[in-house]
Motif scaffolding. Sequence first.
Motif, PDB file in Angstrom:
ATOM      1  N   GLU A  20     -24.081 119.160 -41.725  1.00 41.66           N
ATOM      2  CA  GLU A  20     -24.785 120.277 -41.088  1.00 41.66           C
ATOM      3  C   GLU A  20     -23.798 121.212 -40.391  1.00 41.66           C
ATOM      4  O   GLU A  20     -23.875 122.438 -40.537  1.00 41.66           O
ATOM      5  CB  GLU A  20     -25.802 119.738 -40.075  1.00 41.66           C
ATOM      6  N   LEU A  21     -22.851 120.648 -39.632  1.00 43.47           N
ATOM      7  CA  LEU A  21     -21.853 121.467 -38.946  1.00 43.47           C
ATOM      8  C   LEU A  21     -20.937 122.159 -39.954  1.00 43.47           C
ATOM      9  O   LEU A  21     -20.572 123.331 -39.782  1.00 43.47           O
ATOM     10  CB  LEU A  21     -21.032 120.598 -37.991  1.00 43.47           C
ATOM     11  N   ALA A  22     -20.575 121.445 -41.024  1.00 45.15           N
ATOM     12  CA  ALA A  22     -19.726 122.030 -42.067  1.00 45.15           C
ATOM     13  C   ALA A  22     -20.418 123.234 -42.707  1.00 45.15           C
ATOM     14  O   ALA A  22     -19.790 124.288 -42.913  1.00 45.15           O
ATOM     15  CB  ALA A  22     -19.397 120.982 -43.126  1.00 45.15           C
ATOM     16  N   ASN A  23     -21.700 123.113 -43.006  1.00 43.59           N
ATOM     17  CA  ASN A  23     -22.448 124.223 -43.611  1.00 43.59           C
ATOM     18  C   ASN A  23     -22.544 125.410 -42.661  1.00 43.59           C
ATOM     19  O   ASN A  23     -22.450 126.570 -43.076  1.00 43.59           O
ATOM     20  CB  ASN A  23     -23.851 123.764 -44.012  1.00 43.59           C
ATOM     21  N   SER A  24     -22.722 125.117 -41.369  1.00 45.15           N
ATOM     22  CA  SER A  24     -22.822 126.180 -40.370  1.00 45.15           C
ATOM     23  C   SER A  24     -21.515 126.968 -40.270  1.00 45.15           C
ATOM     24  O   SER A  24     -21.519 128.205 -40.247  1.00 45.15           O
ATOM     25  CB  SER A  24     -23.182 125.578 -39.010  1.00 45.15           C
ATOM     26  N   LEU A  25     -20.383 126.250 -40.226  1.00 46.44           N
ATOM     27  CA  LEU A  25     -19.091 126.929 -40.147  1.00 46.44           C
ATOM     28  C   LEU A  25     -18.778 127.681 -41.442  1.00 46.44           C
ATOM     29  O   LEU A  25     -18.171 128.757 -41.418  1.00 46.44           O
ATOM     30  CB  LEU A  25     -17.983 125.924 -39.843  1.00 46.44           C
ATOM     31  N   TYR A  26     -19.203 127.125 -42.557  1.00 51.55           N
ATOM     32  CA  TYR A  26     -19.000 127.790 -43.849  1.00 51.55           C
ATOM     33  C   TYR A  26     -19.724 129.136 -43.870  1.00 51.55           C
ATOM     34  O   TYR A  26     -19.159 130.161 -44.292  1.00 51.55           O
ATOM     35  CB  TYR A  26     -19.509 126.880 -44.960  1.00 51.55           C
ATOM     36  N   GLU A  27     -20.961 129.159 -43.399  1.00 48.03           N
ATOM     37  CA  GLU A  27     -21.720 130.408 -43.349  1.00 48.03           C
ATOM     38  C   GLU A  27     -21.093 131.390 -42.365  1.00 48.03           C
ATOM     39  O   GLU A  27     -21.099 132.608 -42.590  1.00 48.03           O
ATOM     40  CB  GLU A  27     -23.179 130.126 -42.958  1.00 48.03           C
ATOM     41  N   GLU A  28     -20.532 130.861 -41.273  1.00 50.09           N
ATOM     42  CA  GLU A  28     -19.873 131.729 -40.296  1.00 50.09           C
ATOM     43  C   GLU A  28     -18.619 132.371 -40.897  1.00 50.09           C
ATOM     44  O   GLU A  28     -18.316 133.537 -40.638  1.00 50.09           O
ATOM     45  CB  GLU A  28     -19.509 130.927 -39.042  1.00 50.09           C
ATOM     46  N   ILE A  29     -17.893 131.615 -41.715  1.00 50.92           N
ATOM     47  CA  ILE A  29     -16.721 132.163 -42.409  1.00 50.92           C
ATOM     48  C   ILE A  29     -17.132 133.338 -43.291  1.00 50.92           C
ATOM     49  O   ILE A  29     -16.486 134.397 -43.288  1.00 50.92           O
ATOM     50  CB  ILE A  29     -16.028 131.061 -43.240  1.00 50.92           C
ATOM     51  N   LEU A  30     -18.224 133.182 -44.039  1.00 51.71           N
ATOM     52  CA  LEU A  30     -18.708 134.265 -44.901  1.00 51.71           C
ATOM     53  C   LEU A  30     -19.091 135.492 -44.081  1.00 51.71           C
ATOM     54  O   LEU A  30     -18.748 136.629 -44.433  1.00 51.71           O
ATOM     55  CB  LEU A  30     -19.915 133.784 -45.714  1.00 51.71           C
ATOM     56  N   SER A  31     -19.790 135.268 -42.976  1.00 47.82           N
ATOM     57  CA  SER A  31     -20.267 136.372 -42.140  1.00 47.82           C
ATOM     58  C   SER A  31     -19.101 137.133 -41.505  1.00 47.82           C
ATOM     59  O   SER A  31     -19.058 138.374 -41.530  1.00 47.82           O
ATOM     60  CB  SER A  31     -21.200 135.828 -41.056  1.00 47.82           C
ATOM     61  N   ILE A  32     -18.148 136.401 -40.939  1.00 48.35           N
ATOM     62  CA  ILE A  32     -17.000 137.043 -40.287  1.00 48.35           C
ATOM     63  C   ILE A  32     -16.157 137.803 -41.312  1.00 48.35           C
ATOM     64  O   ILE A  32     -15.679 138.912 -41.046  1.00 48.35           O
ATOM     65  CB  ILE A  32     -16.149 135.991 -39.545  1.00 48.35           C
ATOM     66  N   SER A  33     -15.993 137.218 -42.495  1.00 49.98           N
ATOM     67  CA  SER A  33     -15.189 137.871 -43.533  1.00 49.98           C
ATOM     68  C   SER A  33     -15.800 139.208 -43.935  1.00 49.98           C
ATOM     69  O   SER A  33     -15.082 140.196 -44.137  1.00 49.98           O
ATOM     70  CB  SER A  33     -15.057 136.956 -44.752  1.00 49.98           C
ATOM     71  N   LYS A  34     -17.119 139.247 -44.056  1.00 47.38           N
ATOM     72  CA  LYS A  34     -17.793 140.499 -44.430  1.00 47.38           C
ATOM     73  C   LYS A  34     -17.599 141.555 -43.341  1.00 47.38           C
ATOM     74  O   LYS A  34     -17.295 142.720 -43.634  1.00 47.38           O
ATOM     75  CB  LYS A  34     -19.282 140.221 -44.658  1.00 47.38           C
ATOM     76  N   LYS A  35     -17.745 141.159 -42.080  1.00 41.75           N
ATOM     77  CA  LYS A  35     -17.549 142.109 -40.977  1.00 41.75           C
ATOM     78  C   LYS A  35     -16.110 142.623 -40.952  1.00 41.75           C
ATOM     79  O   LYS A  35     -15.866 143.815 -40.740  1.00 41.75           O
ATOM     80  CB  LYS A  35     -17.875 141.434 -39.639  1.00 41.75           C
ATOM     81  N   ALA A  36     -15.161 141.710 -41.156  1.00 43.51           N
ATOM     82  CA  ALA A  36     -13.749 142.093 -41.116  1.00 43.51           C
ATOM     83  C   ALA A  36     -13.402 143.037 -42.266  1.00 43.51           C
ATOM     84  O   ALA A  36     -12.674 144.020 -42.080  1.00 43.51           O
ATOM     85  CB  ALA A  36     -12.869 140.849 -41.167  1.00 43.51           C
ATOM     86  N   ALA A  37     -13.915 142.746 -43.466  1.00 42.11           N
ATOM     87  CA  ALA A  37     -13.642 143.612 -44.621  1.00 42.11           C
ATOM     88  C   ALA A  37     -14.198 145.014 -44.387  1.00 42.11           C
ATOM     89  O   ALA A  37     -13.545 146.020 -44.701  1.00 42.11           O
ATOM     90  CB  ALA A  37     -14.242 143.000 -45.882  1.00 42.11           C
ATOM     91  N   ASN A  38     -15.395 145.087 -43.831  1.00 44.50           N
ATOM     92  CA  ASN A  38     -15.987 146.395 -43.530  1.00 44.50           C
ATOM     93  C   ASN A  38     -15.166 147.148 -42.490  1.00 44.50           C
ATOM     94  O   ASN A  38     -15.008 148.373 -42.567  1.00 44.50           O
ATOM     95  CB  ASN A  38     -17.426 146.227 -43.042  1.00 44.50           C
ATOM     96  N   LYS A  39     -14.631 146.411 -41.511  1.00 45.26           N
ATOM     97  CA  LYS A  39     -13.797 147.037 -40.483  1.00 45.26           C
ATOM     98  C   LYS A  39     -12.524 147.610 -41.095  1.00 45.26           C
ATOM     99  O   LYS A  39     -12.091 148.719 -40.744  1.00 45.26           O
ATOM    100  CB  LYS A  39     -13.441 146.005 -39.406  1.00 45.26           C
TER     101      LYS A  39
END
Length: 452
Positions: A361-380
């Motif tokens: 459960e924690l692994a899946n949560s961090l995995y989704e956070e990696i995807l979310s942060i990467s998208k924000k960073a790429a847009n920046k």
Amino acid sequence: MVMIMKRYKIVPFTGKSTILKIHNDLMMDLKCIESSLSFGEKTVTIQIQRTPGVKNNEIHLSEEVINHFRIPLFCEYEITFNQDTITLGPYIGIIADLTKKGLIRRLSDLDSYVKYYEKIGGSIAAFSLDSVNVENEEISEGFIYNPQMQEWIHTENIPLPSSLFNKCKVEMNKQWEFLSFYYKSNICNFPTFDKWEMYKWFSSDPSLKNVLPKTRLCKTPKDILQFLRSYKNAFLKPIGGTFAKGIIWLSYNSQGVTVKYEVKRKTITQTFYQKREFILFLKRLLRKNEYLIQESINLIRANQRVVDFRFIFIRNQEREWENGGLFARYGKQGSSVSNLTSGGKPQLGKKALIELLESEELANSLYEEILSISKKAANKLEQHLITCGNLGFDFGIDKNHKLWIIEINNEDPDHRIATVCKRKDLMYYARLQNMLYTKALANFHEKTPPIL
């Protein structure tokens, strides 16, 4: 714009003529008899003629027009029709190295970009930056991929492609200035950025600043000493460095400062008990390179090996960001860095997360956070006029399971980590998407991403 994604063979006919001979079916799509024909960055005026005997997968052009464009006849092409211009393509280029000598060394690696050539089509040129002839507005020499022979063919006087995929560090000179002016946003991975630029951009964004280790630019030894007094442990990093080259780990206590760095895969440890000796060491460093100092995060470890994660983030032919794979990197024992070039070992990222965190459960949560942060960073990054299509994020997870961006590489993040994890298919897929995104920059794209 009308896109006709059927592939056409170019058939030459003798004589001087600007007539484009086509099959009746294509004539119905084009709906005009006079137009401009474009290939790469060149255009000529042509007359379109419906001609008996031309097959529906052929376009007949005079040798004069073919020679003017220098169209490789061993490729098959798609066409787009926009207002009064027919574009033959795609014609895309790969800036593979800064020098001709480096291009030769990299040529075999470029095979992985064209493994699924049939999904790309058109003409693909590979060349070095020093082959860009600014005065003649052409490439003095390079290689064109021949899909029939599955070989790169050495070619001279190559015309400029419609879009470019850059694999090199950008340090502005007359060639880069020319390409920047000529192509504007049609160069994927341009311009490149350094670690300090990234930190300044992201630290001003409320959604990103909390995942950045504290970082400062180092101009004098005093800057480094002040930072160490506040954070105790830190990394000194060359601003434009890659592959962990030149990284130095620093640890400060009341007795002195201990430094660790890698030389030919060996870890060198020194302790400075005298402030004067440490300052002399720093002065020698700062004379050679421009450095930043970054807070050392207490990352999770496995068997005394530091662990971080490389996330490959790629744009596809629909210009959408896509997950290209997550990989854990385990540093060698005693090392403060995890890079494979420093003796690190990789593992598939999702599996490593579950093993390290002991919680799916924690692994899946961090995995989704990696995807979310990467998208924000790429847009920046794109807000700062960086045309991104191929990013390598280095993430760390501390002992409290907080996620950190260690750095981002858009210079030429290496997909070959996937092959060490026995997932060569992921490398091929990432590199295919690199080509399809560059194809989209040339205004050739399909509606759905290909499935390998």
